[in-house]
Design an enzyme around this catalytic site. Structure first.
Site, mmCIF file in Angstrom:
data_model
loop_
_atom_site.group_PDB
_atom_site.id
_atom_site.type_symbol
_atom_site.label_atom_id
_atom_site.label_comp_id
_atom_site.label_asym_id
_atom_site.label_seq_id
_atom_site.Cartn_x
_atom_site.Cartn_y
_atom_site.Cartn_z
ATOM 1 N N CYS A 43 53.520 -44.351 84.555
ATOM 2 C CA CYS A 43 52.942 -45.568 83.991
ATOM 3 C C CYS A 43 52.435 -45.329 82.568
ATOM 4 O O CYS A 43 52.739 -46.074 81.649
ATOM 5 C CB CYS A 43 51.814 -46.069 84.889
ATOM 6 S SG CYS A 43 50.996 -47.506 84.208
ATOM 7 N N CYS A 48 54.852 -48.435 82.154
ATOM 8 C CA CYS A 48 54.058 -49.624 81.832
ATOM 9 C C CYS A 48 53.472 -49.630 80.424
ATOM 10 O O CYS A 48 53.619 -50.606 79.697
ATOM 11 C CB CYS A 48 52.891 -49.774 82.800
ATOM 12 S SG CYS A 48 53.207 -49.200 84.461
ATOM 13 N N LYS A 51 56.060 -49.332 77.434
ATOM 14 C CA LYS A 51 56.885 -50.544 77.520
ATOM 15 C C LYS A 51 56.122 -51.763 76.993
ATOM 16 O O LYS A 51 56.627 -52.550 76.212
ATOM 17 C CB LYS A 51 57.316 -50.735 78.987
ATOM 18 C CG LYS A 51 58.110 -51.958 79.320
ATOM 19 C CD LYS A 51 57.304 -53.182 79.665
ATOM 20 C CE LYS A 51 56.186 -53.050 80.649
ATOM 21 N NZ LYS A 51 56.580 -52.917 82.045
ATOM 22 N N TYR A 177 63.369 -55.493 87.145
ATOM 23 C CA TYR A 177 62.226 -55.480 86.219
ATOM 24 C C TYR A 177 62.586 -54.819 84.876
ATOM 25 O O TYR A 177 62.399 -55.369 83.814
ATOM 26 C CB TYR A 177 61.115 -54.584 86.772
ATOM 27 C CG TYR A 177 60.234 -55.108 87.862
ATOM 28 C CD1 TYR A 177 58.978 -55.610 87.565
ATOM 29 C CD2 TYR A 177 60.613 -55.032 89.192
ATOM 30 C CE1 TYR A 177 58.111 -56.004 88.571
ATOM 31 C CE2 TYR A 177 59.755 -55.447 90.204
ATOM 32 C CZ TYR A 177 58.506 -55.924 89.879
ATOM 33 O OH TYR A 177 57.660 -56.319 90.862
ATOM 34 N N GLU A 181 63.066 -56.557 81.128
ATOM 35 C CA GLU A 181 62.017 -56.262 80.144
ATOM 36 C C GLU A 181 62.616 -55.673 78.867
ATOM 37 O O GLU A 181 62.305 -56.108 77.756
ATOM 38 C CB GLU A 181 60.973 -55.313 80.744
ATOM 39 C CG GLU A 181 60.161 -56.010 81.835
ATOM 40 C CD GLU A 181 59.066 -55.144 82.463
ATOM 41 O OE1 GLU A 181 58.152 -55.720 83.070
ATOM 42 O OE2 GLU A 181 59.127 -53.911 82.359
ATOM 43 N N HIS A 441 40.752 -77.223 79.145
ATOM 44 C CA HIS A 441 41.667 -77.987 78.313
ATOM 45 C C HIS A 441 41.506 -77.619 76.841
ATOM 46 O O HIS A 441 40.376 -77.448 76.386
ATOM 47 C CB HIS A 441 41.382 -79.485 78.507
ATOM 48 C CG HIS A 441 42.380 -80.357 77.839
ATOM 49 N ND1 HIS A 441 43.680 -80.477 78.301
ATOM 50 C CD2 HIS A 441 42.278 -81.128 76.732
ATOM 51 C CE1 HIS A 441 44.328 -81.308 77.505
ATOM 52 N NE2 HIS A 441 43.510 -81.709 76.553
ATOM 53 N N GLU A 446 45.675 -74.818 83.035
ATOM 54 C CA GLU A 446 45.096 -75.984 83.723
ATOM 55 C C GLU A 446 46.123 -76.706 84.584
ATOM 56 O O GLU A 446 45.772 -77.426 85.521
ATOM 57 C CB GLU A 446 44.437 -76.954 82.728
ATOM 58 C CG GLU A 446 45.397 -77.669 81.818
ATOM 59 C CD GLU A 446 44.693 -78.604 80.831
ATOM 60 O OE1 GLU A 446 43.767 -79.325 81.249
ATOM 61 O OE2 GLU A 446 45.078 -78.610 79.649
HETATM 62 P P1 NDP Z 1 64.863 -52.766 90.473
HETATM 63 O O1 NDP Z 1 64.979 -52.258 91.856
HETATM 64 O O2 NDP Z 1 63.845 -53.768 90.124
HETATM 65 O O3 NDP Z 1 66.262 -53.344 90.007
HETATM 66 C C1 NDP Z 1 67.435 -52.593 90.061
HETATM 67 C C2 NDP Z 1 68.569 -53.441 89.538
HETATM 68 O O4 NDP Z 1 69.735 -52.650 89.407
HETATM 69 C C3 NDP Z 1 68.918 -54.606 90.459
HETATM 70 O O5 NDP Z 1 69.305 -55.693 89.667
HETATM 71 C C4 NDP Z 1 70.100 -54.038 91.255
HETATM 72 O O6 NDP Z 1 70.971 -55.036 91.684
HETATM 73 C C5 NDP Z 1 70.776 -53.214 90.191
HETATM 74 N N1 NDP Z 1 71.578 -52.111 90.706
HETATM 75 C C6 NDP Z 1 71.233 -51.198 91.645
HETATM 76 N N2 NDP Z 1 72.226 -50.302 91.816
HETATM 77 C C7 NDP Z 1 73.216 -50.668 90.973
HETATM 78 C C8 NDP Z 1 74.512 -50.150 90.685
HETATM 79 N N3 NDP Z 1 74.973 -49.073 91.319
HETATM 80 N N4 NDP Z 1 75.260 -50.785 89.758
HETATM 81 C C9 NDP Z 1 74.805 -51.882 89.127
HETATM 82 N N5 NDP Z 1 73.589 -52.424 89.348
HETATM 83 C C10 NDP Z 1 72.808 -51.812 90.263
HETATM 84 O O7 NDP Z 1 64.728 -51.430 89.607
HETATM 85 P P2 NDP Z 1 64.238 -51.164 88.132
HETATM 86 O O8 NDP Z 1 64.991 -49.927 87.747
HETATM 87 O O9 NDP Z 1 64.361 -52.356 87.271
HETATM 88 O O10 NDP Z 1 62.707 -50.849 88.333
HETATM 89 C C11 NDP Z 1 62.291 -49.854 89.256
HETATM 90 C C12 NDP Z 1 60.916 -50.140 89.787
HETATM 91 O O11 NDP Z 1 59.966 -49.928 88.791
HETATM 92 C C13 NDP Z 1 60.708 -51.566 90.265
HETATM 93 O O12 NDP Z 1 61.065 -51.713 91.604
HETATM 94 C C14 NDP Z 1 59.249 -51.784 90.044
HETATM 95 O O13 NDP Z 1 58.557 -51.471 91.196
HETATM 96 C C15 NDP Z 1 58.891 -50.820 88.951
HETATM 97 N N6 NDP Z 1 58.632 -51.524 87.695
HETATM 98 C C16 NDP Z 1 57.641 -52.462 87.626
HETATM 99 C C17 NDP Z 1 57.396 -53.144 86.461
HETATM 100 C C18 NDP Z 1 56.336 -54.170 86.405
HETATM 101 O O14 NDP Z 1 55.537 -54.256 87.318
HETATM 102 N N7 NDP Z 1 56.290 -55.004 85.361
HETATM 103 C C19 NDP Z 1 58.166 -52.871 85.252
HETATM 104 C C20 NDP Z 1 59.186 -51.907 85.433
HETATM 105 C C21 NDP Z 1 59.405 -51.259 86.617
HETATM 106 P P3 NDP Z 1 70.766 -55.793 93.095
HETATM 107 O O15 NDP Z 1 69.666 -56.779 92.883
HETATM 108 O O16 NDP Z 1 72.088 -56.418 93.331
HETATM 109 O O17 NDP Z 1 70.418 -54.720 94.095
#
Ligand code: NDP
Length: 463
Positions: A43, A48, A51, A177, A181, A441, A446
């Site tokens: 983080c 976090c 980022k 996510y 982002e 307001h 709101e």
């Molecule tokens: P996520 O699990 O959120 O998303 C992964 C994405 O990659 C999905 O769209 C998934 O598709 C896709 N995917 C998975 N495998 C493949 C593949 N082999 N080929 C192509 N696409 C693929 O993971 P992130 O890496 O974005 O983030 C990891 C974690 O970090 C999150 O779960 C979250 O908990 C944390 N995080 C939190 C943030 C916040 O709170 N603001 C910010 C950043 C990270 P599909 O949906 O089809 O499975």
């Protein structure tokens, strides 16, 4: 417990590990924490914090442009990217120092190096063995990439935070996510961003109206989103740029996408490899996450785990809360179970998302009859800036007792707004109580207390 060197030996000095170690030490426990990299964890150092600084840096581009609508002449603007990276790194250095100081002030022994668990009560770091009554694994997660040809040419969220210069064209693979982002950050900085998503929409698991609104807003900002598209391979071209072989769902019409850089944001996996855990009987699931009970205890009685390495709810504040519950249980004679309901979260996309509670589809599945309220509007700022950006706010209400069970927003400041509403949902607030609350307001917030018209039933088709 004098036969052990420590009462608690924590592996991993990230959010969860540091919190547990400090708290336990403040209760009189003798604590050590091992860290192979810098103190602070994902983080603070690779997630976090950097980022969000990048989100802030990139947003100035729109702020300068919007200022014209308010009579400002801003003149030419540009970002000195290496200067920004240097100030960001300086801030991370400062935070790293704070974390080290916090541990030291709490009396926690910091052991530098990679730890391996030798047996139920022994850890080895840099050739030296330490014994402990209890061992806590808090090693977090690590980016997970599909093994396609050329994947070594891709960056992960670790490397993109240190990008020495801005690419002209960036492909981002994934629709979660991290993908959305970074798409927002780099698009705002003038990079041509193509998001390659294997599914039909972004942010699986989020409320459908949020997902559609985000895709619309991202498209308005010039981000190209390729849905139902897969990457077969990545190659370095003679000209130095990268070529991604991409294809549709059926992979019939493969074509090349030329970019200067590619980011893979395809999820994260528990960082448990090489820790010696299965060897001593700690159970891991098929993804490598440590299987724990409601008290964060693993299959081995003296070994516990919190945070992303357990793959429960992978958010920093959750890891910290799990650490707090664990220390209460182990060191304060107060068995405490973590409450995973009503955890709010944000996505720092542009515009950002704030969300808490159930999506419309989840609420419909769980309760059957629900009421849905939606408000879409152009934020006040953009009435003058002229920017075509819409805010969407949504309340999901359980029909029988009128409890608000879901609250979702995409628009400026939504993470700040939804944090407050999460308290209301935690208290079980009803729609009538939302309505009885006086709005502030003029604000966007709101709207959450002035939504009166239910969405007509057709909206209520399970989504
Ligand atoms: P996520 O699990 O959120 O998303 C992964 C994405 O990659 C999905 O769209 C998934 O598709 C896709 N995917 C998975 N495998 C493949 C593949 N082999 N080929 C192509 N696409 C693929 O993971 P992130 O890496 O974005 O983030 C990891 C974690 O970090 C999150 O779960 C979250 O908990 C944390 N995080 C939190 C943030 C916040 O709170 N603001 C910010 C950043 C990270 P599909 O949906 O089809 O499975």
């Amino acid at each position: 417990m004098a036969e052990y060197d420590f009462d608690l030996f924590t592996i991993g000095a990230g959010s969860g590990g540091v919190r547990a170690s400090r708290m336990a030490a403040s209760m009189g426990a003798r604590v050590a924490v091992a860290e192979e990299s810098r103190v602070g964890g994902t983080c603070v150092l690779r997630g976090c914090v950097p980022k969000k600084l990048m989100v802030m840096a990139s947003h100035f581009a729109e702020d300068f442009a919007d200022a014209a609508g308010f009579g400002w002449s801003v003149g030419p603007t540009s970002i000195d990217w290496p200067a920004f990276i240097a100030t960001k790194d300086k801030e991370l250095e400062r935070l790293n120092g704070i974390y080290i100081r916090l541990l030291r002030d709490a009396g926690v022994t910091l052991v530098e190096g990679r730890a391996v668990v030798i047996d139920d009560n022994t850890v080895e770091v840099a050739g030296r063995r330490y014994t402990a009554h209890r061992i806590l694994i808090a090693t977090g997660g690590w980016p997970s990439l599909p093994q396609i040809p050329g994947i070594e040419l891709a960056m992960t969220s670790n490397e993109i935070l240190d990008l020495p210069q801005l690419p002209k064209r960036l492909a981002i693979v994934g629709g979660g996510y991290i993908a959305v982002e970074f798409a927002g950050i780099f698009a705002a900085l003038g990079v041509a961003v193509t998001l390659v998503v294997r599914g039909d929409t972004l942010l699986r698991g989020f409320d459908q109206d949020l997902r559609t609104s985000l895709a619309e807003e991202m498209a308005k900002k010039g981000i190209t989103i390729l849905h139902e598209t897969k990457v077969g391979s990545i190659e370095r071209c003679a000209e130095g740029d990268l070529s991604l072989r991409i294809g549709g769902a059926l992979e019939t019409e493969a074509e090349d996408l030329r970019v200067d850089a590619v980011l893979y944001a395809t999820g994260r996996k528990a960082n448990t490899k090489g820790l010696g855990l299965p060897e001593i009987g700690v159970r891991l699931d098929e993804t490598g996450a440590i299987v724990v009970d409601q008290f964060s205890r693993s299959a081995v009685e003296s070994i516990y785990a919190v945070g992303d390495c357990t793959d429960r709810v992978n958010l920093t504040p959750v890891a910290i809360a799990e650490a707090r519950c664990l220390v209460e249980t182990l060191f304060n004679h107060n068995p405490t179970v973590m409450d995973y309901t009503g955890i709010p979260s944000a996505v720092f996309s542009q515009p950002p998302i704030g969300t808490v509670g159930l999506t419309e589809a989840e609420a419909r599945k769980r309760y059957g009859e629900i009421d849905v309220y939606i408000s879409r509007f152009r934020p006040m700022r953009h009435t003058l800036s002229g920017r075509d950006e819409r805010t969407m706010m949504k309340l999901v209400v359980k029909r029988d007792d009128q409890t608000v069970v879901g609250c979702h927003m995409i628009g400026a400041d939504s993470p700040e707004i939804v944090q407050g509403l999460a308290v209301a949902l935690k208290c079980g607030a009803t729609k009538a109580q939302f309505d009885a609350t006086i709005g502030i307001h003029p604000t966007a917030a709101e709207e959450f207390v002035t939504m009166r018209e239910k969405q007509p039933e057709p909206h209520a088709v399970a989504r």
